[in-house]
Design an enzyme around this catalytic site. Sequence first.
Site, PDB file in Angstrom:
ATOM      1  CG  HIS A   1      -0.145   3.919  -9.854  1.00 17.04           C
ATOM      2  ND1 HIS A   1       0.763   4.961 -10.293  1.00 17.04           N
ATOM      3  CD2 HIS A   1      -1.360   4.567  -9.636  1.00 17.04           C
ATOM      4  CE1 HIS A   1       0.123   6.189 -10.425  1.00 17.04           C
ATOM      5  NE2 HIS A   1      -1.192   5.738  -9.791  1.00 17.04           N
TER       6      HIS A   1
ATOM      7  CG  ASP B   1      -4.918  13.462  -9.518  1.00 17.02           C
ATOM      8  OD1 ASP B   1      -4.656  13.482 -10.818  1.00 17.02           O
ATOM      9  OD2 ASP B   1      -6.076  13.790  -9.054  1.00 17.02           O
ATOM     10  CB  SER B   2      -3.118   8.325 -10.345  1.00 14.23           C
ATOM     11  OG  SER B   2      -2.402   8.197  -8.897  1.00 14.23           O
TER      12      SER B   2
END
Length: 390
Positions: A79, A120-121
């Site tokens: 990110h 996932d994030s």
Amino acid sequence: MTKVKHITIAALLAAAGAAHAGFGDAINAIIDTTPAGAARSAADRPGDFGTFWADTVEGTRMIASKGADLLILPTYTNHPTWDWPQRDEENANPFGAGFGRQLIDERGNERTLFAIAFVDSNYRVEPVVGYSWVARWPIFNTGLHWGAGYIAGITARGDYAWLPFPMPLPVAKIGNDTFSFYGTYIPFTNVFFFYSTIAIDNAGSRKNPLPASSPFADGRTFIYGGAGWTYMDNSEEESKNTIKNDSSWNVGIRRYSGRHWQTDLKYKRAKNDIRVYTDAAQTKGEHKQRLETETYSLTIAYGIDVAKSFRLFAGAGLGYSRAETSTGKDDSWHPVLTTGFTWAPLPNVQVTGGIDTSFARYYGVVEGRPGSYGLRAMPTDFNLSVGFAF
């Protein structure tokens, strides 16, 4: 009509024809990278083209039947700080697994069908199915190559109400025909996603039945037990609250079915220390708790035979977990992802190891975090076990 006008009209028609030919060539070049292109370029089908849909079906069948088995391992999610100033709030460890079939065409390019699921994030499970095409170029005489292409996939995410949506992405890679490392950029979320692959070129043998002497033969049962290390992510915004990674132990029973499939029923138990602050400023009210979890899981996995006594596997299933601290206790039904290996050094002795990721959600078990703000710890167990097969 004058001679000049004839020449002008002829020139315009020639230019239009060239533009049309150029556009047609561009369309054909794009089609060539799709599964339909795989069918149209096959040596036994020169010029024998059907409709685009018919050739897509035929090309997909070719890749699935002639391609090498591919184990896909999610590796890292980045990110970038230019769009994620508090990047530590997001999950960077996309534990999970996937499976695919990869065909290297006559030009040395990769055509891959795949299915994968990972964390996932937002600490939820995310499945992706699709197709990728990668053009490759050698790196001098190193035996390595680099490549670039695209992914055409379909995914669904919990933060988008689990609605399926297309995911066209660029992709780049470095590796060889067996081991490769890939990276892609996801413009919708400004995230870089990386994954690794292991390709086993067994297209000619994977349909043959395993001999009865194989340690993974149909109908064999494997009972095992061992130890592991459980990774527990903090799963919340930047804070001083921590969950200590610690040891675990497990027991299980596995049943082999057919040449490739295995079903595991497993029990795992772990203990982890938690430090939590009960005030919003995280300066007072520090408490330490002991988190005890136990998980029952049922998973089905596909096995890839690397050698007679060694295989890789990836799969998924359903889990039930219970968690307890001095504050409270809770239980959870959740998906489970699994990937790993099995080695049979002796006919009746097998060693298995891998990574098991759960998606349990616990509420009311951590002091100072009541109500809907539960613990999304994404417990991931790295384990090694030994047992007896019969």
